[in-house]
Design an enzyme around this catalytic site. Sequence first.
Site, PDB file in Angstrom:
ATOM      1  N   GLU A  89       0.848  -1.208   0.000  1.00 20.95           N
ATOM      2  CA  GLU A  89       0.000   0.000   0.000  1.00 20.95           C
ATOM      3  C   GLU A  89       0.878   1.252   0.000  1.00 20.95           C
ATOM      4  OE1 GLU A  89      -3.383  -0.133   2.666  1.00 20.95           O
ATOM      5  OE2 GLU A  89      -3.453   2.057   2.712  1.00 20.95           O
ATOM      6  N   LYS A 134      -7.750  -1.516  11.094  1.00 20.38           N
ATOM      7  CA  LYS A 134      -7.069  -1.892   9.835  1.00 20.38           C
ATOM      8  C   LYS A 134      -5.866  -0.981   9.635  1.00 20.38           C
ATOM      9  CE  LYS A 134      -6.325  -1.826   5.193  1.00 20.38           C
ATOM     10  NZ  LYS A 134      -5.453  -0.905   4.451  1.00 20.38           N
ATOM     11  N   ASP A 170       4.252 -14.720  11.321  1.00 13.38           N
ATOM     12  CA  ASP A 170       2.995 -15.190  10.745  1.00 13.38           C
ATOM     13  C   ASP A 170       1.916 -14.114  10.923  1.00 13.38           C
ATOM     14  OD1 ASP A 170       0.577 -16.418  10.242  1.00 13.38           O
ATOM     15  OD2 ASP A 170       1.063 -18.268  11.303  1.00 13.38           O
ATOM     16  N   HIS A 180      -2.882  10.128   0.403  1.00 17.88           N
ATOM     17  CA  HIS A 180      -3.024   8.849  -0.300  1.00 17.88           C
ATOM     18  C   HIS A 180      -2.788   9.002  -1.788  1.00 17.88           C
ATOM     19  CE1 HIS A 180      -5.373   5.429   1.832  1.00 17.88           C
ATOM     20  NE2 HIS A 180      -4.216   5.680   2.380  1.00 17.88           N
TER      21      HIS A 180
END
Length: 436
Positions: free
Chosen positions: A85, A278, A294, A391
């Site tokens: 991202e 998130k 992991d 962004h």
Amino acid sequence: MQQQVSGFSKFSKAEKINWLITNYFNGNTQAKTLLESYWNADRKLQQLHDEFIENTISNFYMPFGVAPNFLINGKNYTLPMTIEESSVVAAASNAAKFWSTRGGFKTSVLSTTKIGHVHFMFEGDQNTLQSYFENIKPQLLEATKPLTKNMEKRGGGILDLNLIDCTSKMKHYYHLEATFETKDAMGANFINSCLEQIATTFEALSQNSPELHEHEPKVVMSILSNYVPNCVVRAEVTCKIEELTLEGHFTGAEFAEKFIQAVRIAEVEPYRAVTHNKGIMNGVDAVVIATGNDFRAVEAGVHAYAAKNGQYTSLSHAKIENDTFTFWMDLPLALGTVGGLTGLHPMVKIALELLGKPSAKELMEIVAVAGLAQNFAALRSLTTTGIQKGHMKMHLLNILNQIGATDTEKEDLILHFKTNSVSHRAVVEALKNLRD
Ligand code: MEV
């Protein structure tokens, strides 16, 4: 309709690719060329990657970036981050820089124990089972000694073993709950091996045991839990409110108030909490992946923790007390810095070296800080300029690459979009104008 295939895993790499080209790409070899172009020229290195999983046909690149200037407990770190991202590394770096002049991040590991279970069914009397379990518990633990010897030398091992009655959740269901300390290893293999040994011994001892009156426990499965509410690290930042002033935009008090409202919304509203968390995981996963841990286990454990009181909520919290702003988060993280991929994957070795070969505890602290920094950066953008400005600036290069801009065109357009807002359409138009 595509063909079924048998014995696929036995095919050579070339045979696997040819099978795919015939069955999924109409015999067009462009896909084959692309897959092969991602092979590493160093045959040994390629073989290492081939052998991580079954049926490897190529490699899948992810950017490996770094975010410098993280001051954590008075020590400077540059964080390795593996993520696709576009804005995440930039946001982490900005937040790191911001807090480096305001005392940096403070962390502490609150606990480090992990849990695993032998799940079983038992139809007899619960009190009988309880006293039977107490009798055989030393034998169950003794049976794991060959497995725990090395871990005990490193200060870890099995801390406790208990019988838990789960019959209120499901008829006849009980489990043996073992708690573990695995020191610098994530410990999944160690824990699962111990549990399977306990299960085997439990069943063997119980067979024909007169104490159980012919009600033998029947083991269903033995497995660690990725829910680790007792393997938790706290990360926080704190400063005087006036130090939060955003020149030309907000006073420190205004910013702090809006920021706290944003956190509060995530605390009370699950729809927002999921997105808020998130953002935290953008930072957490990037470092977790770079250090060979992991991330699926971490994700599962973190989100379960976020819902531990029955409603999914924000992982982070913020407050103002005596003109001091504090922003913090407790995060359950089962991580390792030895074992697994950590000694195998060359990029993971580099990442761990970059962090100064941390212990698992230190890595927990670093990862939690990456999450808190990411959350701070996201909330700062959301409550001030809005998220799209940053962004889309970071996304600009992706758009330019997608629409085939040359290097010089990219340079010109990056300059152009320093003072113009980015959208896919605006970039396409700007490129067209430039070419015209
Ligand atoms: C995007 O990847 C992450 C954010 O949506 C997080 C948030 O909303 O807090 C910006």
